[in-house]
Design a protein around this motif. Sequence first.
Motif, mmCIF file in Angstrom:
data_model
loop_
_atom_site.group_PDB
_atom_site.id
_atom_site.type_symbol
_atom_site.label_atom_id
_atom_site.label_comp_id
_atom_site.label_asym_id
_atom_site.label_seq_id
_atom_site.Cartn_x
_atom_site.Cartn_y
_atom_site.Cartn_z
ATOM 1 N N THR A 203 0.988 -1.177 -0.149
ATOM 2 C CA THR A 203 0.521 -0.081 -0.101
ATOM 3 C C THR A 203 0.865 1.584 -0.027
ATOM 4 O O THR A 203 1.926 1.190 0.422
ATOM 5 C CB THR A 203 -0.924 -0.336 1.457
ATOM 6 N N VAL A 204 0.399 2.548 -0.944
ATOM 7 C CA VAL A 204 1.094 3.350 -0.623
ATOM 8 C C VAL A 204 -0.307 4.797 0.342
ATOM 9 O O VAL A 204 0.177 6.067 0.065
ATOM 10 C CB VAL A 204 1.718 4.436 -2.081
ATOM 11 N N MET A 205 -0.556 3.970 1.040
ATOM 12 C CA MET A 205 -2.008 4.884 1.380
ATOM 13 C C MET A 205 -1.820 4.862 2.385
ATOM 14 O O MET A 205 -2.206 5.696 3.787
ATOM 15 C CB MET A 205 -3.570 4.133 1.552
ATOM 16 N N ASP A 206 -0.592 4.247 3.260
ATOM 17 C CA ASP A 206 -0.060 5.026 5.085
ATOM 18 C C ASP A 206 0.963 3.553 5.327
ATOM 19 O O ASP A 206 1.647 3.781 3.619
ATOM 20 C CB ASP A 206 -0.879 4.259 6.034
ATOM 21 N N ASN A 207 1.774 3.560 5.740
ATOM 22 C CA ASN A 207 3.443 3.182 5.999
ATOM 23 C C ASN A 207 3.245 2.031 6.875
ATOM 24 O O ASN A 207 4.007 1.391 7.321
ATOM 25 C CB ASN A 207 3.714 4.247 7.314
ATOM 26 N N THR A 208 1.762 1.359 7.044
ATOM 27 C CA THR A 208 2.233 0.355 7.459
ATOM 28 C C THR A 208 2.807 -1.221 6.493
ATOM 29 O O THR A 208 2.900 -2.292 6.966
ATOM 30 C CB THR A 208 0.729 -0.734 7.167
ATOM 31 N N GLY A 209 2.547 -1.090 5.237
ATOM 32 C CA GLY A 209 3.942 -1.388 4.350
ATOM 33 C C GLY A 209 3.059 -2.777 4.370
ATOM 34 O O GLY A 209 3.255 -4.041 3.427
ATOM 35 N N LYS A 210 1.497 -3.142 4.341
ATOM 36 C CA LYS A 210 0.891 -4.393 4.377
ATOM 37 C C LYS A 210 0.883 -4.142 2.722
ATOM 38 O O LYS A 210 0.751 -3.364 1.694
ATOM 39 C CB LYS A 210 -0.690 -3.609 5.068
ATOM 40 N N THR A 211 0.338 -5.700 2.409
ATOM 41 C CA THR A 211 -0.056 -6.230 0.905
ATOM 42 C C THR A 211 -1.564 -6.279 0.860
ATOM 43 O O THR A 211 -2.572 -6.483 1.599
ATOM 44 C CB THR A 211 0.396 -7.960 1.243
ATOM 45 N N VAL A 212 -1.892 -5.048 -0.471
ATOM 46 C CA VAL A 212 -3.287 -5.028 -0.855
ATOM 47 C C VAL A 212 -3.550 -5.334 -2.392
ATOM 48 O O VAL A 212 -2.816 -6.074 -3.051
ATOM 49 C CB VAL A 212 -3.995 -3.647 -0.867
ATOM 50 N N ALA A 213 -4.928 -5.476 -2.601
ATOM 51 C CA ALA A 213 -5.150 -5.897 -4.212
ATOM 52 C C ALA A 213 -5.068 -4.284 -4.430
ATOM 53 O O ALA A 213 -4.721 -3.935 -4.503
ATOM 54 C CB ALA A 213 -5.818 -6.442 -4.246
ATOM 55 N N SER A 214 -4.114 -4.876 -5.785
ATOM 56 C CA SER A 214 -3.398 -3.402 -6.871
ATOM 57 C C SER A 214 -4.290 -3.037 -6.764
ATOM 58 O O SER A 214 -3.822 -1.551 -7.105
ATOM 59 C CB SER A 214 -2.527 -4.364 -8.148
ATOM 60 N N PRO A 215 -5.366 -2.385 -7.133
ATOM 61 C CA PRO A 215 -6.354 -1.956 -7.284
ATOM 62 C C PRO A 215 -6.829 -1.169 -6.023
ATOM 63 O O PRO A 215 -7.300 -0.167 -6.368
ATOM 64 C CB PRO A 215 -7.661 -2.312 -8.008
ATOM 65 N N TYR A 216 -6.106 -1.200 -5.169
ATOM 66 C CA TYR A 216 -6.671 -0.765 -3.829
ATOM 67 C C TYR A 216 -5.687 -0.318 -2.715
ATOM 68 O O TYR A 216 -5.374 -1.043 -1.889
ATOM 69 C CB TYR A 216 -7.631 -1.533 -3.493
ATOM 70 N N GLY A 217 -4.595 0.989 -3.432
ATOM 71 C CA GLY A 217 -4.316 0.881 -2.507
ATOM 72 C C GLY A 217 -2.365 0.498 -3.325
ATOM 73 O O GLY A 217 -1.666 1.653 -2.153
ATOM 74 N N SER A 218 -2.707 0.285 -4.171
ATOM 75 C CA SER A 218 -1.050 0.054 -4.796
ATOM 76 C C SER A 218 -0.410 1.094 -5.596
ATOM 77 O O SER A 218 0.660 1.079 -5.310
ATOM 78 C CB SER A 218 -0.268 -1.097 -5.730
ATOM 79 N N PHE A 219 -1.350 1.818 -5.195
ATOM 80 C CA PHE A 219 -1.175 3.154 -6.395
ATOM 81 C C PHE A 219 -2.515 4.698 -5.862
ATOM 82 O O PHE A 219 -3.011 3.949 -5.369
ATOM 83 C CB PHE A 219 -1.427 3.194 -7.159
ATOM 84 N N SER A 220 -2.111 5.990 -5.739
ATOM 85 C CA SER A 220 -3.092 6.992 -5.239
ATOM 86 C C SER A 220 -4.038 7.632 -6.418
ATOM 87 O O SER A 220 -3.353 7.853 -7.406
ATOM 88 C CB SER A 220 -2.133 8.038 -4.442
ATOM 89 N N LEU A 221 -5.488 6.805 -6.176
ATOM 90 C CA LEU A 221 -6.482 7.420 -7.142
ATOM 91 C C LEU A 221 -6.029 8.826 -7.205
ATOM 92 O O LEU A 221 -5.918 9.696 -7.869
ATOM 93 C CB LEU A 221 -8.047 6.726 -7.444
ATOM 94 N N GLU A 222 -6.231 9.354 -6.133
ATOM 95 C CA GLU A 222 -6.485 10.945 -5.860
ATOM 96 C C GLU A 222 -5.139 11.489 -6.655
ATOM 97 O O GLU A 222 -5.337 12.387 -7.252
ATOM 98 C CB GLU A 222 -6.190 11.550 -4.451
ATOM 99 N N ASN A 223 -3.627 10.892 -6.609
ATOM 100 C CA ASN A 223 -2.347 11.936 -6.970
ATOM 101 C C ASN A 223 -2.674 11.442 -8.264
ATOM 102 O O ASN A 223 -2.611 12.740 -9.237
ATOM 103 C CB ASN A 223 -1.047 11.038 -7.119
ATOM 104 N N HIS A 224 -3.910 10.570 -9.110
ATOM 105 C CA HIS A 224 -3.659 11.341 -10.539
ATOM 106 C C HIS A 224 -4.706 11.656 -11.255
ATOM 107 O O HIS A 224 -4.663 10.934 -12.747
ATOM 108 C CB HIS A 224 -4.153 9.516 -10.532
ATOM 109 N N ASP A 225 -4.982 12.458 -10.799
ATOM 110 C CA ASP A 225 -5.955 13.217 -10.593
ATOM 111 C C ASP A 225 -6.219 13.102 -11.688
ATOM 112 O O ASP A 225 -7.375 13.020 -12.915
ATOM 113 C CB ASP A 225 -7.402 14.001 -10.041
ATOM 114 N N ALA A 226 -5.771 14.369 -12.228
ATOM 115 C CA ALA A 226 -5.960 14.837 -13.812
ATOM 116 C C ALA A 226 -5.483 13.670 -15.394
ATOM 117 O O ALA A 226 -5.733 13.814 -16.205
ATOM 118 C CB ALA A 226 -5.569 15.704 -14.314
ATOM 119 N N GLN A 227 -4.471 12.541 -14.647
ATOM 120 C CA GLN A 227 -4.011 12.279 -15.943
ATOM 121 C C GLN A 227 -4.475 10.692 -15.643
ATOM 122 O O GLN A 227 -4.479 10.225 -16.476
ATOM 123 C CB GLN A 227 -2.307 11.530 -15.532
ATOM 124 N N GLY A 228 -5.452 10.016 -14.356
ATOM 125 C CA GLY A 228 -5.729 8.919 -14.955
ATOM 126 C C GLY A 228 -6.845 9.223 -13.483
ATOM 127 O O GLY A 228 -7.387 8.026 -13.300
#
Length: 422
Positions: free
Chosen positions: A272-297
């Motif tokens: 996850t890149v949504m917090d500092n836990t380092g936990k493993t997540v399903a790729s669509p749900y936290g391996s990237f920040s959709l909020e940061n991708h706003d204007a490009q994706g």
Amino acid sequence: MSQDGLSRRDFGLIAGAAGLGATVLGGCSGAATAGRQVAAARTWRTTGTALAGLGGFDTAVKAFMQKRGIPAGQLAVVRKGRLVLARGYTWADAATPATQPTSLFRIASVSKPITATAVQRLIQDGRLKPTDRVATLLGLSTAADPRLKDVTVLRLLQHLGGWDRDISPDLMWQDAEIAKRLGLPLPIKHADIMRYASTRKLDHAPGTHYAYANYGYMLLGRIIEKASRQSYGSYVQAKVLAPRGIKRMRLGRTLSRAPGEVGYHSQFTGRTVMDNTGKTVASPYGSFSLENHDAQGGWLSTAVDLVRFAGIYDGGTSVLNTTSINRAFAKPQTGVNANGWYYGCGWMVRPMKTGRNTWHDGSQPGTSALLVRRYDGTTYAVLFDQRDDPSKLSYSDIDPALYNAANAVRTWPTGNLYSRYF
């Protein structure tokens, strides 16, 4: 979309879409599926309406989804301004709700034509100029590379800003590294990415080399905010979408779904890149920040609303005038491929004998999207809730499949379904 036997996939494999996320994330492995697991016993369901003579589109999407085990899909087709097909497709267990033509999907890099349209509107209204310097507009430091002063709004629109993900990692997929370098907790914000990027040298002198750059379109989102004095999403809603009667489209969220939004599926996991836990997540749900991708994706849409948006570029709307549309499809100063296609302002462009083909594709973990405007007045958008599966089949194959389905239509129906899907 072909001319002389050449497919748009040739461009897509080079230009990519919103991030090539599975390769950039690096740590992805395993076989996780986002949301509820899709049972082995699937049923095929179709919702919505297709006017007479368009069965080839349904056949193409069904074959594509079933071969790859895609749970949800959506297709809309316009012919010369009239909506002639609006479909939701489901290939999942019977307990899974059927996908509707009004279901929302993440659209990944198909967000870029939306952002480019907003920039064009600001230029049209005299609030920006194509030659405006990005570092000046946004107060970016040029100490690490004085060439950053030569990055203009137009060069960002045409991916000529100087960032090259084939040389340096794509800045929009480096959240954990940026946080580490800057000594910040996750999640990071747009300003953090910009501050980090400004400490690094460009890969090319601006204006000298085409290289698809997600970061450049994120910057355009911040320029829209600066020039409009509104949030990026608010300006797009007011000046691009509302004039077209588009009410469903909105910016997506990484960890929550909007009403009517589908779930997303991937065989991969990541940290996850949504917090500092380092936990493993399903790729669509936290391996990237959709909020940061706003204007490009970062946008959510239906296929119907995407083709309605694309109608801006047919002319005759209150959003963009002829000068702005011509600028969008004009050849850049460099980057025209030997086969004749190039990246304009938010659109990939291939001149044809009569007219032009213009399009954009999109890809993120859990998302595959395509929006096409053909030279003959046919426009279509197709969306899926998955972009990878164990079959290893190409997801870009939907491109020629739909193009051929359009070619096979001998007599286009004359009805119009738009009034059903406002």
